[in-house]
Design an enzyme around this catalytic site. Sequence first.
Site, PDB file in Angstrom:
ATOM      1  CE  LYS A 164      -3.973  -1.855   2.320  1.00  0.00           C
ATOM      2  NZ  LYS A 164      -5.348  -1.394   3.209  1.00  0.00           N
ATOM      3  CG  ASN A 179      -7.540   1.086  -0.209  1.00  0.00           C
ATOM      4  OD1 ASN A 179      -7.984   2.180  -0.689  1.00  0.00           O
ATOM      5  ND2 ASN A 179      -8.679   0.706   0.235  1.00  0.00           N
ATOM      6  CG  ASP A 185      -7.880   1.090   3.960  1.00  0.00           C
ATOM      7  OD1 ASP A 185      -8.792   0.075   3.353  1.00  0.00           O
ATOM      8  OD2 ASP A 185      -6.683   0.893   3.573  1.00  0.00           O
ATOM      9  NE  ARG A 240       6.758  -2.234  18.360  1.00  0.00           N
ATOM     10  CZ  ARG A 240       6.570  -3.347  17.567  1.00  0.00           C
ATOM     11  NH1 ARG A 240       6.744  -4.610  17.997  1.00  0.00           N
ATOM     12  NH2 ARG A 240       6.646  -3.041  16.045  1.00  0.00           N
ATOM     13  CE  LYS A 246       6.651   3.148  12.712  1.00  0.00           C
ATOM     14  NZ  LYS A 246       6.044   2.014  12.444  1.00  0.00           N
ATOM     15  CB  ILE A 293      -9.036  -2.710  11.950  1.00  0.00           C
ATOM     16  CG1 ILE A 293      -7.490  -2.641  11.875  1.00  0.00           C
ATOM     17  CG2 ILE A 293      -9.602  -1.140  12.394  1.00  0.00           C
ATOM     18  CD1 ILE A 293      -7.047  -1.730  10.828  1.00  0.00           C
TER      19      ILE A 293
HETATM   20  P1  ATR Z   1      -0.558  -1.248   8.994  1.00  0.00           P
HETATM   21  O1  ATR Z   1      -0.420  -0.814   7.492  1.00  0.00           O
HETATM   22  O2  ATR Z   1      -1.251  -2.750   9.116  1.00  0.00           O
HETATM   23  O3  ATR Z   1      -0.811  -0.287   9.833  1.00  0.00           O
HETATM   24  P2  ATR Z   1       2.251  -1.045   9.770  1.00  0.00           P
HETATM   25  O4  ATR Z   1       2.125   0.276   9.003  1.00  0.00           O
HETATM   26  O5  ATR Z   1       3.500  -2.010   9.590  1.00  0.00           O
HETATM   27  O6  ATR Z   1       0.932  -1.727   9.260  1.00  0.00           O
HETATM   28  O7  ATR Z   1       2.070  -0.811  11.308  1.00  0.00           O
HETATM   29  C1  ATR Z   1       1.964  -1.874  12.048  1.00  0.00           C
HETATM   30  C2  ATR Z   1       1.623  -1.062  13.479  1.00  0.00           C
HETATM   31  O8  ATR Z   1       1.442  -2.273  14.202  1.00  0.00           O
HETATM   32  C3  ATR Z   1       2.572  -0.102  14.216  1.00  0.00           C
HETATM   33  O9  ATR Z   1       1.940   0.804  14.940  1.00  0.00           O
HETATM   34  C4  ATR Z   1       3.406  -1.228  14.979  1.00  0.00           C
HETATM   35  O10 ATR Z   1       3.962  -0.521  15.953  1.00  0.00           O
HETATM   36  P3  ATR Z   1       5.274   0.201  15.847  1.00  0.00           P
HETATM   37  O11 ATR Z   1       5.192   1.489  15.099  1.00  0.00           O
HETATM   38  O12 ATR Z   1       6.117   0.336  17.077  1.00  0.00           O
HETATM   39  O13 ATR Z   1       6.266  -0.641  14.835  1.00  0.00           O
HETATM   40  C5  ATR Z   1       2.298  -2.152  15.366  1.00  0.00           C
HETATM   41  N1  ATR Z   1       2.684  -3.467  16.171  1.00  0.00           N
HETATM   42  C6  ATR Z   1       3.099  -4.271  15.093  1.00  0.00           C
HETATM   43  N2  ATR Z   1       3.594  -5.291  15.882  1.00  0.00           N
HETATM   44  C7  ATR Z   1       3.645  -5.095  17.292  1.00  0.00           C
HETATM   45  C8  ATR Z   1       3.792  -5.674  18.513  1.00  0.00           C
HETATM   46  N3  ATR Z   1       4.264  -6.926  18.584  1.00  0.00           N
HETATM   47  N4  ATR Z   1       3.656  -5.023  19.514  1.00  0.00           N
HETATM   48  C9  ATR Z   1       2.990  -3.610  19.659  1.00  0.00           C
HETATM   49  N5  ATR Z   1       2.754  -2.894  18.454  1.00  0.00           N
HETATM   50  C10 ATR Z   1       3.072  -3.768  17.282  1.00  0.00           C
END
Ligand code: ATR
Length: 287
Positions: free
Chosen positions: A73, A94, A109, A158, A162, A229
């Site tokens: 995306k 998307n 989305d 986390r 960001k 979601i």
């Molecule tokens: P998407 O497009 O589905 O939002 P992404 O841009 O990769 O996918 O974002 C994933 C999100 O899930 C992020 O907020 C990520 O946290 P970080 O920004 O700290 O990486 C969060 N995420 C993924 N795995 C995680 C985990 N094990 N614990 C906490 N947050 C997690």
Amino acid sequence: MEIPVNGETEVYGIIGYPVRHSKSPQFQTGAFLSLKINAIYLPFEVKPENLEDAVKGIKALSIKGINITVPHKEEVVKYLDEVSEEVRYIGACNTIKNIDGYLKGYNTDAYGFIEGLKEILPDPYNKSFLVIGAGGASRAVLYGLIKEGVQKIVVANRTVEKIYEIIKDFKTLNRFVDQIIQPISLDQIEEKLGEVDVIVNTTSVGLKDEDPPLFNYSKIRKDHIVIDIIYKKTKLLQKAEEKGCLYQDGLPMLLYQGAKAFEIWTGQKAPIDFMKRILFKDFSSDF
Ligand code: ATR
């Protein structure tokens, strides 16, 4: 037997990796059939290293419209001829419309999330939200909420930096965004629960049953509205159900983002009820 494809059938599809789990081919092709539009919607599994070629292929093969899903995306944006305002803010696309070889990118989305939300909360603007995550999906959710006029959104991630990036990027969308969005880390969620009406998980945490929880879900109150979601009843949603909360999984968002894409491509109103029945596998009155 009537075969529903011929030489004039228009081709639509979804590009993802993996893509086999996608529910879109069924409900989008179903939508075309129900409106007697001579078109089909197919899954295309495209590895990241082939994305650019695949996008050129949309033009070369005169594919009329494409959905883009994980993990393409964000990456796809740079191969498009034009992008919508949503794509610029969210940083992800998307939906692509092929207008005689000119590719315009959209993001449906945010619309999908808001329409789904309104099924359980018709007036979200005066509620306060906790949004967990700060990736592409979170940006779409936040864009939608800010456009709806929501005034208070606690965002937990986390990686807290960001969230500050999102605030910076959304400054021109709403100049008060730094007052609307309150960034916190995951370990501060529990102390903020008393301040919010709606909890939204946009992370992938919960996709696997063994994932540890994002916070102590027992702290959820009966009057919280809880949305995940992810397309299934995650542990977060199980706890919400146990507590007697209103809750929702990712299927309504999927439905409405797809309906909006359909409308962008065809200029026709999407047959929502029919698409919904396909998605929720309730064909009883049709077949
Ligand atoms: P998407 O497009 O589905 O939002 P992404 O841009 O990769 O996918 O974002 C994933 C999100 O899930 C992020 O907020 C990520 O946290 P970080 O920004 O700290 O990486 C969060 N995420 C993924 N795995 C995680 C985990 N094990 N614990 C906490 N947050 C997690």
